[in-house]
Every structure is written in C-alpha cells, then in structure tokens.
Write a protein that holds these residues in place. Structure first.
Motif, PDB file in Angstrom:
ATOM      1  N   GLU A 148     -37.595  28.148  23.048  1.00  0.00           N
ATOM      2  CA  GLU A 148     -38.833  27.661  22.412  1.00  0.00           C
ATOM      3  C   GLU A 148     -39.381  26.444  23.145  1.00  0.00           C
ATOM      4  O   GLU A 148     -40.577  26.346  23.419  1.00  0.00           O
ATOM      5  CB  GLU A 148     -38.560  27.296  20.942  1.00  0.00           C
ATOM      6  N   LYS A 149     -38.486  25.522  23.475  1.00  0.00           N
ATOM      7  CA  LYS A 149     -38.953  24.285  24.132  1.00  0.00           C
ATOM      8  C   LYS A 149     -39.497  24.586  25.532  1.00  0.00           C
ATOM      9  O   LYS A 149     -40.544  24.071  25.921  1.00  0.00           O
ATOM     10  CB  LYS A 149     -37.805  23.263  24.200  1.00  0.00           C
ATOM     11  N   ALA A 150     -38.792  25.438  26.277  1.00  0.00           N
ATOM     12  CA  ALA A 150     -39.248  25.741  27.634  1.00  0.00           C
ATOM     13  C   ALA A 150     -40.615  26.419  27.610  1.00  0.00           C
ATOM     14  O   ALA A 150     -41.500  26.096  28.418  1.00  0.00           O
ATOM     15  CB  ALA A 150     -38.223  26.626  28.342  1.00  0.00           C
ATOM     16  N   VAL A 151     -40.805  27.352  26.672  1.00  0.00           N
ATOM     17  CA  VAL A 151     -42.097  28.055  26.605  1.00  0.00           C
ATOM     18  C   VAL A 151     -43.201  27.094  26.177  1.00  0.00           C
ATOM     19  O   VAL A 151     -44.265  27.027  26.806  1.00  0.00           O
ATOM     20  CB  VAL A 151     -42.024  29.274  25.647  1.00  0.00           C
ATOM     21  N   SER A 152     -42.953  26.310  25.133  1.00  0.00           N
ATOM     22  CA  SER A 152     -44.058  25.468  24.658  1.00  0.00           C
ATOM     23  C   SER A 152     -44.353  24.334  25.641  1.00  0.00           C
ATOM     24  O   SER A 152     -45.518  24.004  25.871  1.00  0.00           O
ATOM     25  CB  SER A 152     -43.839  24.964  23.227  1.00  0.00           C
ATOM     26  N   ASP A 153     -43.333  23.782  26.289  1.00  0.00           N
ATOM     27  CA  ASP A 153     -43.595  22.727  27.281  1.00  0.00           C
ATOM     28  C   ASP A 153     -44.404  23.257  28.458  1.00  0.00           C
ATOM     29  O   ASP A 153     -45.383  22.637  28.893  1.00  0.00           O
ATOM     30  CB  ASP A 153     -42.283  22.143  27.827  1.00  0.00           C
ATOM     31  N   LEU A 154     -44.000  24.424  28.989  1.00  0.00           N
ATOM     32  CA  LEU A 154     -44.717  24.965  30.151  1.00  0.00           C
ATOM     33  C   LEU A 154     -46.154  25.337  29.778  1.00  0.00           C
ATOM     34  O   LEU A 154     -47.108  25.042  30.506  1.00  0.00           O
ATOM     35  CB  LEU A 154     -43.972  26.182  30.718  1.00  0.00           C
ATOM     36  N   CYS A 155     -46.278  25.956  28.619  1.00  0.00           N
ATOM     37  CA  CYS A 155     -47.596  26.370  28.148  1.00  0.00           C
ATOM     38  C   CYS A 155     -48.525  25.157  28.033  1.00  0.00           C
ATOM     39  O   CYS A 155     -49.667  25.179  28.495  1.00  0.00           O
ATOM     40  CB  CYS A 155     -47.388  26.986  26.775  1.00  0.00           C
ATOM     41  N   GLU A 156     -48.002  24.104  27.430  1.00  0.00           N
ATOM     42  CA  GLU A 156     -48.794  22.884  27.240  1.00  0.00           C
ATOM     43  C   GLU A 156     -49.186  22.258  28.580  1.00  0.00           C
ATOM     44  O   GLU A 156     -50.332  21.870  28.787  1.00  0.00           O
ATOM     45  CB  GLU A 156     -47.945  21.868  26.488  1.00  0.00           C
ATOM     46  N   ARG A 157     -48.207  22.186  29.484  1.00  0.00           N
ATOM     47  CA  ARG A 157     -48.489  21.573  30.789  1.00  0.00           C
ATOM     48  C   ARG A 157     -49.531  22.372  31.549  1.00  0.00           C
ATOM     49  O   ARG A 157     -50.427  21.806  32.176  1.00  0.00           O
ATOM     50  CB  ARG A 157     -47.204  21.470  31.623  1.00  0.00           C
ATOM     51  N   LEU A 158     -49.429  23.699  31.488  1.00  0.00           N
ATOM     52  CA  LEU A 158     -50.391  24.543  32.204  1.00  0.00           C
ATOM     53  C   LEU A 158     -51.785  24.386  31.605  1.00  0.00           C
ATOM     54  O   LEU A 158     -52.777  24.283  32.330  1.00  0.00           O
ATOM     55  CB  LEU A 158     -49.967  26.015  32.149  1.00  0.00           C
ATOM     56  N   LYS A 159     -51.827  24.330  30.281  1.00  0.00           N
ATOM     57  CA  LYS A 159     -53.139  24.213  29.621  1.00  0.00           C
ATOM     58  C   LYS A 159     -53.774  22.874  29.962  1.00  0.00           C
ATOM     59  O   LYS A 159     -54.975  22.779  30.225  1.00  0.00           O
ATOM     60  CB  LYS A 159     -53.002  24.386  28.115  1.00  0.00           C
ATOM     61  N   ARG A 160     -52.950  21.824  29.960  1.00  0.00           N
ATOM     62  CA  ARG A 160     -53.466  20.496  30.263  1.00  0.00           C
ATOM     63  C   ARG A 160     -53.976  20.434  31.712  1.00  0.00           C
ATOM     64  O   ARG A 160     -55.043  19.942  31.999  1.00  0.00           O
ATOM     65  CB  ARG A 160     -52.385  19.441  30.041  1.00  0.00           C
ATOM     66  N   ALA A 161     -53.190  20.987  32.614  1.00  0.00           N
ATOM     67  CA  ALA A 161     -53.522  20.864  34.033  1.00  0.00           C
ATOM     68  C   ALA A 161     -54.580  21.854  34.492  1.00  0.00           C
ATOM     69  O   ALA A 161     -55.375  21.557  35.377  1.00  0.00           O
ATOM     70  CB  ALA A 161     -52.254  21.049  34.865  1.00  0.00           C
ATOM     71  N   ARG A 206     -38.729  41.981  17.411  1.00  0.00           N
ATOM     72  CA  ARG A 206     -40.069  41.585  17.864  1.00  0.00           C
ATOM     73  C   ARG A 206     -40.218  40.090  17.625  1.00  0.00           C
ATOM     74  O   ARG A 206     -39.721  39.562  16.626  1.00  0.00           O
ATOM     75  CB  ARG A 206     -41.137  42.353  17.082  1.00  0.00           C
ATOM     76  N   VAL A 207     -40.882  39.429  18.557  1.00  0.00           N
ATOM     77  CA  VAL A 207     -40.981  37.969  18.507  1.00  0.00           C
ATOM     78  C   VAL A 207     -42.382  37.576  18.032  1.00  0.00           C
ATOM     79  O   VAL A 207     -43.379  38.010  18.618  1.00  0.00           O
ATOM     80  CB  VAL A 207     -40.719  37.371  19.905  1.00  0.00           C
ATOM     81  N   HIS A 208     -42.427  36.763  16.974  1.00  0.00           N
ATOM     82  CA  HIS A 208     -43.727  36.287  16.482  1.00  0.00           C
ATOM     83  C   HIS A 208     -43.797  34.766  16.610  1.00  0.00           C
ATOM     84  O   HIS A 208     -43.115  34.049  15.862  1.00  0.00           O
ATOM     85  CB  HIS A 208     -43.920  36.688  15.016  1.00  0.00           C
ATOM     86  N   PRO A 209     -44.595  34.273  17.555  1.00  0.00           N
ATOM     87  CA  PRO A 209     -44.725  32.816  17.701  1.00  0.00           C
ATOM     88  C   PRO A 209     -45.386  32.207  16.464  1.00  0.00           C
ATOM     89  O   PRO A 209     -46.367  32.756  15.946  1.00  0.00           O
ATOM     90  CB  PRO A 209     -45.649  32.665  18.923  1.00  0.00           C
ATOM     91  N   GLN A 210     -44.842  31.099  15.997  1.00  0.00           N
ATOM     92  CA  GLN A 210     -45.408  30.391  14.839  1.00  0.00           C
ATOM     93  C   GLN A 210     -46.228  29.197  15.336  1.00  0.00           C
ATOM     94  O   GLN A 210     -46.070  28.761  16.477  1.00  0.00           O
ATOM     95  CB  GLN A 210     -44.275  29.901  13.918  1.00  0.00           C
ATOM     96  N   SER A 211     -47.073  28.673  14.438  1.00  0.00           N
ATOM     97  CA  SER A 211     -47.986  27.612  14.897  1.00  0.00           C
ATOM     98  C   SER A 211     -47.245  26.328  15.284  1.00  0.00           C
ATOM     99  O   SER A 211     -47.743  25.523  16.071  1.00  0.00           O
ATOM    100  CB  SER A 211     -49.033  27.313  13.826  1.00  0.00           C
ATOM    101  N   ASP A 212     -46.021  26.138  14.786  1.00  0.00           N
ATOM    102  CA  ASP A 212     -45.273  24.913  15.137  1.00  0.00           C
ATOM    103  C   ASP A 212     -44.404  25.086  16.390  1.00  0.00           C
ATOM    104  O   ASP A 212     -43.572  24.234  16.689  1.00  0.00           O
ATOM    105  CB  ASP A 212     -44.405  24.473  13.951  1.00  0.00           C
ATOM    106  N   GLY A 213     -44.569  26.200  17.108  1.00  0.00           N
ATOM    107  CA  GLY A 213     -43.808  26.393  18.349  1.00  0.00           C
ATOM    108  C   GLY A 213     -42.474  27.101  18.135  1.00  0.00           C
ATOM    109  O   GLY A 213     -41.801  27.450  19.101  1.00  0.00           O
ATOM    110  N   THR A 214     -42.086  27.322  16.881  1.00  0.00           N
ATOM    111  CA  THR A 214     -40.873  28.097  16.626  1.00  0.00           C
ATOM    112  C   THR A 214     -41.232  29.598  16.643  1.00  0.00           C
ATOM    113  O   THR A 214     -42.415  29.949  16.725  1.00  0.00           O
ATOM    114  CB  THR A 214     -40.230  27.744  15.270  1.00  0.00           C
ATOM    115  N   MET A 215     -40.202  30.432  16.570  1.00  0.00           N
ATOM    116  CA  MET A 215     -40.424  31.881  16.638  1.00  0.00           C
ATOM    117  C   MET A 215     -39.833  32.545  15.407  1.00  0.00           C
ATOM    118  O   MET A 215     -38.767  32.147  14.936  1.00  0.00           O
ATOM    119  CB  MET A 215     -39.725  32.493  17.865  1.00  0.00           C
TER     120      MET A 215
END
Ligand code: SD4
Length: 320
Positions: free
Chosen positions: A231-244, A286-295
């Motif tokens: 969860e942390k790796a996905v949300s951190d990378l996602c955030e960094r990519l969106k920011r950059a 099946r994986v469902h992402p939640q709004s708080d970054g958990t799955m």
C-alpha cells in the motif's frame, strides 16, 4: 511453510498445477518456472507468451525475468521473438556469472543454442486484436497503450528459499525494442529469501520510476507487513508521479514475506491476484483501493471467475 502469490487471475491454473509439488518439498524455482510456463502457453491471455499482443509492426516481443532470492542468481530476456517460454530462457541465463540479461537477437541466439522450443507466438486471434486496434485508433484516436496483464509471481518453498519471476509481451502496439519494467531487477520483481519478494504489473515506464518491487522489499525489511508495504509503495509512487508529472499510470503489485504472509495493492479498480499457502488453497482475490490508500481484498466469486475467462475467450469480430 510454503506459499505463492501472483498478479492477475490468469495465474490460477498455473498455481493450481505447481502447488502440490511445492507442498511436497519442491523448489520455489521449479514452482515459479512451471506456473509461469502454464500462463505463457495459454493462448487466450493477451499479454503473456503465446497469444500475447504484438508491437506496432505486428511482431510479438517478449520480456521475462527470474530471480533467486537465496543466491541472487538473476536472468532476463528482453524483446525475445519466436520462443515459447521466455521464463525458461531467463532461468537458464540466471545460472551464469555474466551475460545474465540478453536482448533481442542475442537472447534468441542463446535460446536457440540451448534448444529452447521455437514457436510462432503470433496467433490469429492476436492478429484480429491488432487489426481492430488499428481501426479503433483511426476512428477514435485511442491511446495505443491501454490494457495490461503481465504475470509476476513470488514463491516460497519449505526449505525457506524464495524466487520471483515475470513474463510479458509488454504493451500492445509498443515500439519495436521497447522494454518495460518486467525484466528489470528491482522494478518488475525483487526477492530476498531473508525478507520476502514483490512483483509489479502496470505501466512499465512508471513502475520503473519507483523501482517499486525493490521498494516493497525494502519496506518489508523495515518491518512493514507485505500488505502495508504494498500500500505504501503504491501510494507513495502514485503521489510522486502525480506531483511531478500530473498523472500516474496503472500500478499494481503483490508481495509475500519469508513467513508466507502476503499483500497486494493497486491504483486501479480491476486488479486481481492469486495466492496459495500451506494454509490456503489457491484463491483469487480482487483488489479494491479505498480512499485512504488502504485496500479491500474481495474473494472472487465463481461467477466473476467464469466471466473473466469467458471474456478472454469469446469469439472476436473483425472490425470493418
Ligand atoms: C510493461 N509492465 O511492459 C508491463 C506491462 C504489464 O500488465 O504489466 N502489463 O510495461
């Protein structure tokens, strides 16, 4: 304790096939190679092996990698054409001290010299997909890079050895010679038998920017559970990519630690994974992402499993 985890529901039959041997004391290496071969050989999976979708010149170019988490033996092939089982070639390459990663013609020459099965990997069905995609692009200016399904797996055997492997035809309509994350150590896969392993699927160009499989193993080493690390790796990378860069491509990952605990995370809605351990028969979630970054992991229903295969195997119409 033994266990296996893999990206996407398509890994189910392969995992079902190899886990009895893993349970009986077989090696993680044989389990990974055997299960991935099963996926490569099935003609209806569009992003792996036989039946994989071609590049923009209608050639199927395959990437695969194999990493042993105890010896760190690593082998990979990139843009390999006309061989049935890229994962087996990657595993064979992992036995050497040097020349572990081979591309294109060099990879094919090695495979030929070692008598790996040669096969025309472009199916009639893939040709129809190619033709239809060209029509769609003409009409709707669709981005040619939609859709993905790479298989990545991590295995743990009763001796405590862990192995990871990947296999993919990469992105549909890619440029000839384009290589994604899948054959790159750290990006498409990483495993250390003393900690655990991880593997990724999605837009390779973005997955590589976070060296995401290594990052997950690093987080597990810091003490995070496989689920929290994913969860942390996905949300951190996602955030960094969106920011950059304003956007992030599809990012989906699975992980298992040396105790057989597992995790999976994604930034898309339709990601699925397969897991089997000493205490859990091969199961699809099946994986469902939640709004708080958990799955939220939802057990796939029988109907969903059947619909998945039906969708992939339904007759294709050739677009005019
Ligand atoms: C790639 N990551 O070549 C691969 C594609 C993929 O699921 O994962 N498809 O970029």
């Amino acid at each position: 304790m033994w266990g296996m985890i893999a990206t996407w529901r398509m890994a189910l039959e392969g995992i079902q096939k190899v886990t009895p041997n893993l349970e009986a004391g077989g090696t993680a290496g044989d389990a990974i190679e055997g299960a991935i071969k099963e996926v490569e050989d099935f003609p209806y999976f569009k992003s792996v092996g036989y039946g994989g979708l071609p590049n923009e010149e209608m050639e199927v170019e395959l990437d695969a990698a194999y990493l042993d988490g105890s010896t760190f033996d690593f082998g990979a092939v990139c843009a390999l054409k006309q061989f049935a089982n890229p994962i087996s070639v990657a595993r064979a390459l992992s036995a050497y001290k040097v020349n572990n990663v081979l591309v294109g013609e060099g990879a094919a020459a090695f495979a030929k010299a070692h008598h790996f099965e040669e096969k025309d990997m472009l199916t009639d069905r893939a040709k129809i997909h190619f033709h239809n995609r060209l029509k769609d692009i003409e009409r709707e200016q669709l981005t040619p890079y939609a859709g993905h399904d790479t298989v990545g797996m991590v295995g743990l055997d009763v001796a405590g050895d862990m192995v990871a492997g990947t296999s993919t035809s990469g992105l549909f309509m890619k440029k000839p010679g384009r290589v994604g994350d899948s054959p790159f150590i750290g990006s498409g896969l990483y495993v250390d038998s003393t900690i655990g392993g991880a593997t990724a699927t999605g837009l390779g160009e973005d997955l590589m920017k976070g060296v995401i499989s290594y990052e997950i193993v690093r987080l597990m080493k810091e003490g995070l559970s496989p689920q929290k690390a994913c969860e942390k790796a996905v949300s951190d990378l996602c955030e960094r990519l969106k920011r950059a860069r304003g956007e992030a491509g599809d990012i989906s990952v699975v992980a298992m630690n040396a105790k057989g605990d597992f995790g999976a995370a994604s930034n898309i809605e339709n990601f699925s994974f397969v897991v089997a351990t000493s205490t859990l028969a091969p199961t699809v979630f099946r994986v469902h992402p939640q709004s708080d970054g958990t799955m939220r992991h939802e057990l796939a229903t029988k109907e969903w499993l059947e619909a998945y295969l039906e969708e992939r195997m339904k007759p294709l119409e050739v677009k005019e």
